[in-house]
Design an enzyme around this catalytic site. Structure first.
Site, PDB file in Angstrom:
ATOM      1  N   HIS A 117       2.913  -6.517   2.658  1.00 44.08           N
ATOM      2  CA  HIS A 117       2.110  -7.530   3.331  1.00 44.08           C
ATOM      3  C   HIS A 117       2.265  -8.825   2.532  1.00 44.08           C
ATOM      4  O   HIS A 117       2.081  -8.812   1.307  1.00 44.08           O
ATOM      5  CB  HIS A 117       0.626  -7.161   3.314  1.00 44.08           C
ATOM      6  N   VAL A 129       0.990   3.165   7.721  1.00 48.83           N
ATOM      7  CA  VAL A 129       2.277   3.300   8.437  1.00 48.83           C
ATOM      8  C   VAL A 129       3.340   3.776   7.438  1.00 48.83           C
ATOM      9  O   VAL A 129       3.627   3.078   6.454  1.00 48.83           O
ATOM     10  CB  VAL A 129       2.694   1.959   9.074  1.00 48.83           C
ATOM     11  N   ASN A 168       0.864  -1.188   0.000  1.00 50.15           N
ATOM     12  CA  ASN A 168       0.000   0.000   0.000  1.00 50.15           C
ATOM     13  C   ASN A 168       0.901   1.238   0.000  1.00 50.15           C
ATOM     14  O   ASN A 168       1.886   1.295   0.753  1.00 50.15           O
ATOM     15  CB  ASN A 168      -0.898   0.005   1.240  1.00 50.15           C
ATOM     16  N   HIS A 222       6.725  -1.099   3.662  1.00 48.78           N
ATOM     17  CA  HIS A 222       6.477  -2.484   4.064  1.00 48.78           C
ATOM     18  C   HIS A 222       5.667  -3.168   2.987  1.00 48.78           C
ATOM     19  O   HIS A 222       4.941  -2.526   2.226  1.00 48.78           O
ATOM     20  CB  HIS A 222       5.714  -2.550   5.392  1.00 48.78           C
TER      21      HIS A 222
HETATM   22  P1  5GP Z   1      -0.711  -0.344   5.793  1.00 49.32           P
HETATM   23  O1  5GP Z   1      -2.150   0.049   5.858  1.00 49.32           O
HETATM   24  O2  5GP Z   1       0.195   0.802   6.212  1.00 49.32           O
HETATM   25  O3  5GP Z   1      -0.308  -0.955   4.492  1.00 49.32           O
HETATM   26  O4  5GP Z   1      -0.518  -1.524   6.828  1.00 49.32           O
HETATM   27  C1  5GP Z   1      -0.120  -1.349   8.137  1.00 49.32           C
HETATM   28  C2  5GP Z   1      -0.341  -2.657   8.843  1.00 49.32           C
HETATM   29  O5  5GP Z   1       0.344  -2.597  10.071  1.00 49.32           O
HETATM   30  C3  5GP Z   1      -1.805  -2.990   9.155  1.00 49.32           C
HETATM   31  O6  5GP Z   1      -2.156  -4.212   8.535  1.00 49.32           O
HETATM   32  C4  5GP Z   1      -1.848  -3.074  10.675  1.00 49.32           C
HETATM   33  O7  5GP Z   1      -2.684  -4.113  11.129  1.00 49.32           O
HETATM   34  C5  5GP Z   1      -0.389  -3.332  11.026  1.00 49.32           C
HETATM   35  N1  5GP Z   1       0.010  -2.813  12.329  1.00 49.32           N
HETATM   36  C6  5GP Z   1      -0.252  -1.586  12.827  1.00 49.32           C
HETATM   37  N2  5GP Z   1       0.293  -1.439  14.051  1.00 49.32           N
HETATM   38  C7  5GP Z   1       0.926  -2.623  14.313  1.00 49.32           C
HETATM   39  C8  5GP Z   1       1.671  -3.079  15.438  1.00 49.32           C
HETATM   40  O8  5GP Z   1       1.885  -2.389  16.427  1.00 49.32           O
HETATM   41  N3  5GP Z   1       2.163  -4.350  15.363  1.00 49.32           N
HETATM   42  C9  5GP Z   1       1.951  -5.141  14.268  1.00 49.32           C
HETATM   43  N4  5GP Z   1       2.488  -6.369  14.303  1.00 49.32           N
HETATM   44  N5  5GP Z   1       1.237  -4.729  13.203  1.00 49.32           N
HETATM   45  C10 5GP Z   1       0.736  -3.485  13.227  1.00 49.32           C
END
Ligand code: 5GP
Length: 120
Positions: free
Chosen positions: A106, A100, A91, A104
């Protein structure tokens, strides 16, 4: 975008927030997503401070990039996802739904996934 050193993954890298580590080496940390969207949901992040895939592609070293993608495929293999297939998602930015601001991907799998190309 300036890198925010207080983003949640920076805190995880500094050991300020615990994580369930899947793989760690000099260049990469991988851990289980706290809110899994499938039976397997692993996040893979570079240890370097890159905001998103564009920043990573433009500024990471060849070694960092190679190690990152090697780690992604190794993690998928080790998680038993290779035979049945899986999805890798990065993303990016507001329209891409990136929450975040530390690059990264997924790794999602363990079941048949729905379409990821819908608008919502
Ligand atoms: P994004 O939306 O930025 O692509 O994905 C961020 C991901 O980080 C989300 O799937 C969310 O569940 C995960 N996430 C957010 N905070 C934490 C955390 O403190 N620990 C872990 N293990 N995952 C997190």
């Amino acid at each position: 975008m300036t890198y925010d050193t207080n983003n949640i993954f920076a805190k995880i890298l500094r050991g300020e927030i615990p994580n369930k580590t899947v793989l760690e080496n000099e260049y990469v940390l991988a851990f289980h997503d706290i809110h899994p969207q499938a039976p397997v949901h692993i996040l893979v992040i570079p240890k370097g401070a890159y905001t998103d895939i564009g920043d990573f592609g433009a500024h990471a070293s060849e070694k960092e990039i190679a190690e990152f993608y090697r780690a992604v495929s190794q993690i998928a293999k080790d998680a038993g996802l290779t035979a049945e297939g899986y999805r890798v998602v990065a993303n990016t930015g507001v329209n891409g739904g990136q929450d975040v601001p530390h690059f990264h991907v997924h790794i999602i799998g363990g079941e048949k996934l729905g379409s990821s190309l819908r608008r919502s």
